[in-house]
Design a protein around this motif. Sequence first.
Motif, PDB file in Angstrom:
ATOM      1  N   ALA A  86       0.853  -1.141   0.043  1.00 31.68           N
ATOM      2  CA  ALA A  86      -0.035   0.120   0.024  1.00 31.68           C
ATOM      3  C   ALA A  86       0.996   1.317   0.037  1.00 31.68           C
ATOM      4  O   ALA A  86       0.349   2.507  -0.097  1.00 31.68           O
ATOM      5  CB  ALA A  86      -0.846  -0.078   1.281  1.00 31.68           C
ATOM      6  N   ILE A  87       2.373   1.068  -0.041  1.00 31.52           N
ATOM      7  CA  ILE A  87       2.971   2.472   0.037  1.00 31.52           C
ATOM      8  C   ILE A  87       3.066   2.993  -1.308  1.00 31.52           C
ATOM      9  O   ILE A  87       2.946   4.360  -1.148  1.00 31.52           O
ATOM     10  CB  ILE A  87       4.606   1.709   0.337  1.00 31.52           C
ATOM     11  N   LEU A  88       2.589   2.443  -2.393  1.00 29.55           N
ATOM     12  CA  LEU A  88       2.663   3.067  -3.563  1.00 29.55           C
ATOM     13  C   LEU A  88       1.172   3.782  -3.909  1.00 29.55           C
ATOM     14  O   LEU A  88       1.262   4.369  -4.746  1.00 29.55           O
ATOM     15  CB  LEU A  88       2.705   1.989  -4.850  1.00 29.55           C
ATOM     16  N   MET A  89       0.082   3.390  -3.075  1.00 30.70           N
ATOM     17  CA  MET A  89      -1.205   4.173  -3.244  1.00 30.70           C
ATOM     18  C   MET A  89      -0.995   5.509  -3.255  1.00 30.70           C
ATOM     19  O   MET A  89      -1.828   6.185  -4.334  1.00 30.70           O
ATOM     20  CB  MET A  89      -2.082   3.419  -2.234  1.00 30.70           C
ATOM     21  N   ALA A 106       8.487   8.164  -0.582  1.00 28.16           N
ATOM     22  CA  ALA A 106       9.475   8.174   0.690  1.00 28.16           C
ATOM     23  C   ALA A 106       8.599   8.448   1.992  1.00 28.16           C
ATOM     24  O   ALA A 106       8.925   7.817   2.916  1.00 28.16           O
ATOM     25  CB  ALA A 106      10.734   9.006   0.405  1.00 28.16           C
ATOM     26  N   ILE A 107       7.908   9.499   1.841  1.00 23.60           N
ATOM     27  CA  ILE A 107       7.147   9.800   3.046  1.00 23.60           C
ATOM     28  C   ILE A 107       6.065   8.772   3.231  1.00 23.60           C
ATOM     29  O   ILE A 107       5.883   8.563   4.585  1.00 23.60           O
ATOM     30  CB  ILE A 107       6.295  11.386   2.920  1.00 23.60           C
ATOM     31  N   SER A 108       5.615   8.315   2.344  1.00 27.63           N
ATOM     32  CA  SER A 108       4.508   7.251   2.739  1.00 27.63           C
ATOM     33  C   SER A 108       5.016   5.993   3.155  1.00 27.63           C
ATOM     34  O   SER A 108       4.568   5.286   4.080  1.00 27.63           O
ATOM     35  CB  SER A 108       3.759   6.636   1.154  1.00 27.63           C
ATOM     36  N   ALA A 109       6.396   5.502   2.419  1.00 26.42           N
ATOM     37  CA  ALA A 109       6.825   4.591   3.225  1.00 26.42           C
ATOM     38  C   ALA A 109       7.406   4.745   4.756  1.00 26.42           C
ATOM     39  O   ALA A 109       7.187   3.654   5.648  1.00 26.42           O
ATOM     40  CB  ALA A 109       8.259   4.136   2.335  1.00 26.42           C
TER      41      ALA A 109
END
Length: 135
Positions: A86-89, A106-109
């Motif tokens: 889901a990090i790429l969403m 990167a922020i999402s990850a």
Amino acid sequence: MNDYLVSFLFYLVPANVLAITIILLGRRKDVYFSFIEYLLIYLPWAGFIALTLVIFGGLDKVPSLPVIKVFLIVLQSIGAGVMGGAILMPRLVMRDSKMRPLGITAISATLITVLYVKFRMMLFIMVEGLSAAIT
């Protein structure tokens, strides 16, 4: 088989299924992902392994009750895989943003990994207390 390898294999399936689905959906909407962004989906697994090292001393030292071993190695690896995929969403949601695409991923990850590790830490501490009470 090594517990780390089993954990990684159970992480790979949901993480890659979700990530590839998002990548294919992104291509339909003209959103293209770099290889570095794809590699960031493995950050929650690294957080999962780091957390088990801190709390249990390693996956091999997890209490040997079969229920606890299966719960930690299989179910938590699958949960981390779903979070990792889901990090790429956010890239699909923020496709018209002025931010750099790698910055968004990167922020999402980072946020997803921190949230995953935070909630799993509470769960692992309860499992450690449970295993200490049983033995």
